[in-house]
Design a protein around this motif. Structure first.
Motif, short mmCIF file in Angstrom:
data_model
loop_
_atom_site.label_atom_id
_atom_site.label_comp_id
_atom_site.label_asym_id
_atom_site.label_seq_id
_atom_site.Cartn_x
_atom_site.Cartn_y
_atom_site.Cartn_z
N ASN A 37 0.84 -1.19 0.00
CA ASN A 37 0.00 0.00 0.00
C ASN A 37 0.87 1.24 0.00
O ASN A 37 2.03 1.21 0.43
CB ASN A 37 -0.93 0.00 1.22
CG ASN A 37 -1.99 -1.08 1.12
OD1 ASN A 37 -2.97 -0.93 0.42
ND2 ASN A 37 -1.77 -2.18 1.83
N ARG A 38 0.29 2.34 -0.47
CA ARG A 38 1.05 3.58 -0.58
C ARG A 38 1.61 4.02 0.76
O ARG A 38 2.69 4.59 0.85
CB ARG A 38 0.11 4.65 -1.17
CG ARG A 38 0.73 5.93 -1.63
CD ARG A 38 1.59 5.83 -2.84
NE ARG A 38 1.03 5.29 -4.03
CZ ARG A 38 1.69 5.26 -5.19
NH1 ARG A 38 2.91 5.75 -5.28
NH2 ARG A 38 1.15 4.72 -6.26
N MET A 39 0.89 3.72 1.84
CA MET A 39 1.38 4.08 3.18
C MET A 39 2.70 3.38 3.50
O MET A 39 3.51 3.89 4.29
CB MET A 39 0.34 3.74 4.24
CG MET A 39 0.22 2.26 4.57
SD MET A 39 -0.91 1.88 5.91
CE MET A 39 -2.46 1.97 5.05
N ALA A 145 -7.38 9.74 -8.41
CA ALA A 145 -6.48 8.58 -8.56
C ALA A 145 -7.29 7.34 -8.89
O ALA A 145 -7.22 6.31 -8.22
CB ALA A 145 -5.65 8.37 -7.29
N GLY A 146 -8.08 7.45 -9.96
CA GLY A 146 -9.07 6.44 -10.28
C GLY A 146 -8.54 5.03 -10.49
O GLY A 146 -9.28 4.07 -10.29
N ALA A 218 -3.01 19.31 -1.38
CA ALA A 218 -2.88 20.74 -1.66
C ALA A 218 -3.23 21.13 -3.09
O ALA A 218 -3.98 22.08 -3.33
CB ALA A 218 -1.46 21.20 -1.32
N ASN A 219 -2.69 20.39 -4.06
CA ASN A 219 -2.89 20.77 -5.46
C ASN A 219 -4.35 20.63 -5.93
O ASN A 219 -4.75 21.25 -6.91
CB ASN A 219 -2.00 19.92 -6.37
CG ASN A 219 -0.53 20.29 -6.25
OD1 ASN A 219 -0.18 21.25 -5.57
ND2 ASN A 219 0.32 19.50 -6.88
N TYR A 220 -5.13 19.84 -5.22
CA TYR A 220 -6.52 19.62 -5.59
C TYR A 220 -7.50 20.33 -4.67
O TYR A 220 -8.72 20.24 -4.86
CB TYR A 220 -6.86 18.12 -5.58
CG TYR A 220 -6.38 17.34 -6.79
CD1 TYR A 220 -5.46 17.88 -7.69
CD2 TYR A 220 -6.85 16.07 -7.05
CE1 TYR A 220 -5.02 17.17 -8.80
CE2 TYR A 220 -6.44 15.34 -8.15
CZ TYR A 220 -5.51 15.90 -9.02
OH TYR A 220 -5.09 15.18 -10.10
N VAL A 235 -13.86 14.09 1.13
CA VAL A 235 -13.15 13.19 2.03
C VAL A 235 -11.70 13.12 1.59
O VAL A 235 -11.41 12.73 0.45
CB VAL A 235 -13.78 11.78 2.01
CG1 VAL A 235 -13.07 10.87 3.01
CG2 VAL A 235 -15.27 11.85 2.29
N THR A 236 -10.77 13.50 2.45
CA THR A 236 -9.35 13.45 2.09
C THR A 236 -8.66 12.35 2.88
O THR A 236 -8.76 12.29 4.11
CB THR A 236 -8.68 14.82 2.32
OG1 THR A 236 -7.31 14.74 1.91
CG2 THR A 236 -8.75 15.26 3.77
N LEU A 237 -7.99 11.46 2.16
CA LEU A 237 -7.34 10.30 2.76
C LEU A 237 -5.82 10.39 2.73
O LEU A 237 -5.14 9.61 3.39
CB LEU A 237 -7.78 9.02 2.03
CG LEU A 237 -9.28 8.73 2.04
CD1 LEU A 237 -9.58 7.46 1.27
CD2 LEU A 237 -9.81 8.63 3.46
N ALA A 238 -5.29 11.32 1.96
CA ALA A 238 -3.84 11.50 1.87
C ALA A 238 -3.56 12.86 1.25
O ALA A 238 -4.47 13.52 0.75
CB ALA A 238 -3.20 10.39 1.03
N SER A 239 -2.30 13.26 1.30
CA SER A 239 -1.89 14.56 0.74
C SER A 239 -0.61 14.37 -0.07
O SER A 239 0.45 14.89 0.27
CB SER A 239 -1.67 15.57 1.86
OG SER A 239 -2.85 15.78 2.60
N LEU A 240 -0.74 13.61 -1.16
CA LEU A 240 0.45 13.24 -1.94
C LEU A 240 1.13 14.45 -2.57
O LEU A 240 2.33 14.39 -2.87
CB LEU A 240 0.07 12.23 -3.02
CG LEU A 240 -0.47 10.88 -2.50
CD1 LEU A 240 -0.90 10.00 -3.66
CD2 LEU A 240 0.58 10.19 -1.64
#
Length: 327
Positions: A37-39, A145-146, A218-220, A235-240
């Motif tokens: 996972n990305r985490m 990030a579909g 931030a960018n979105y 709903v924000t789950l991360a801040s890539l």
């Protein structure tokens, strides 16, 4: 067992560490496969807030066989059961100690590889869509990030929940086509070549979408405010893309549209909260067999190639889960 030093993928290494022992309510599971996972990338680099009860070894989702049970297990499991589940950490290993309320029995129609790729992504998507986003039939949803694993799950969950339209963003035509043709999104937009917020407002006649699920940050931020419908949930789950907002962000939409912007992290939740989501996931299991839900595994690595697996995830070319197998 796989553990890590903070740093790049090449810092990962296999080491011999003590085998875990089952505490009250826990099972020791011999791991057959685990999901990336990305985490994991962020934790490896020292940027992820790891829960205090998590071991240093990476990994939160796995499949395997119960070897033994601790005292106080009340979830109907027994030694030898084939299971898959979620943990606070430690899945990159031959054995893991996991709370039995976060385990599910593996049905025969799921392989070890498939089962290992379900818990984190499907539970995270369920949490974002239903618990926080308050999904209801007829609502519209945007998954950023579909082609990521969580959004792959989320688009399918949205369709099953009766969404009237499902939108997605992605960074290549191949991923856009995948979101629409394979997953069932209504439309998908290329964030590299299109102004996705303007495009979505155009196709929704200016109304926007009821639920936005974001991982970019931030960018979105401004685009999410622009594209959210009245009384919408973001709903924000991360801040890539980072956490510092650019100058000129207009937050007027919060009041004008009565928006709710909420962040969440599954891994920091207590076992009771996670257990409710696990129970919801259990109601989906047959849907993985009857064609309602499909699992997408991009690539499988033997766990000895964990460095290559992390590098593959970092390349951001996958459309589905990356899984490692043991033995």
């Amino acid at each position: 067992m796989a553990t890590m030093r903070a740093g790049p993928a090449t810092a990962l290494y296999l080491a011999t560490i003590p085998k875990p022992t089952a505490q009250e309510g826990e099972a020791i599971v011999r791991v057959k496969a685990f999901g990336l996972n990305r985490m994991d990338l962020l934790q490896r680099e020292g940027y992820y807030p790891v829960p205090p009860q998590a071991p240093k070894t990476l990994g939160v989702e796995f499949s395997g066989i119960i070897e033994n049970l601790g005292e106080g297990c009340k979830d109907g499991f027994k030694e030898g059961d084939e299971v898959f589940g979620l943990a606070y950490g430690g899945a990159y290993a031959e054995y893991i100690a996991a709370n039995t309320h976060m385990l599910l029995k593996k049905p025969s129609h799921l392989s070890w590889v498939e089962a290992a790729g379900i818990p984190e992504t499907w539970i995270t998507a369920t949490q974002a869509l239903h618990l926080i986003g308050e999904m209801a039939p007829g609502k519209t949803v945007l998954w950023h990030a579909g082609a990521s694993s969580v959004s792959i799950s989320g688009i399918q969950l949205s369709k099953a929940a009766g969404a009237s339209a499902i939108y997605a963003t992605a960074g290549s035509q191949e991923k856009l086509d995948f979101c629409v043709n394979e997953l069932g999104a209504t439309q998908a937009f290329n964030y590299k070549t299109q102004d996705w917020a303007k495009e979505i407002l155009a196709v929704t006649d200016g109304k926007g979408v009821d639920i936005v699920i974001d991982f970019v940050g931030a960018n979105y931020f401004q685009g999410n405010l622009d594209v959210a419908a009245r009384d919408g949930h973001i709903v924000t789950l991360a801040s890539l893309s980072g956490t510092k907002l650019p100058a000129g962000v207009d937050i007027g939409a919060f009041v004008r549209k009565r928006l709710r912007y909420e962040g969440s992290s599954l891994r920091s939740r207590d076992p009771e909260y996670q257990g409710r989501l696990r129970d919801k996931l259990e109601t989906y299991i047959e849907k993985f067999n009857n064609g309602t839900f499909n699992l997408f595994v991009e690539k499988v690595f033997p766990w000895e190639h964990i460095v290559e697996a992390h590098q593959f995830m970092e390349a951001d070319v996958s459309k589905g889960k990356i899984i490692c197998t043991i033995g």
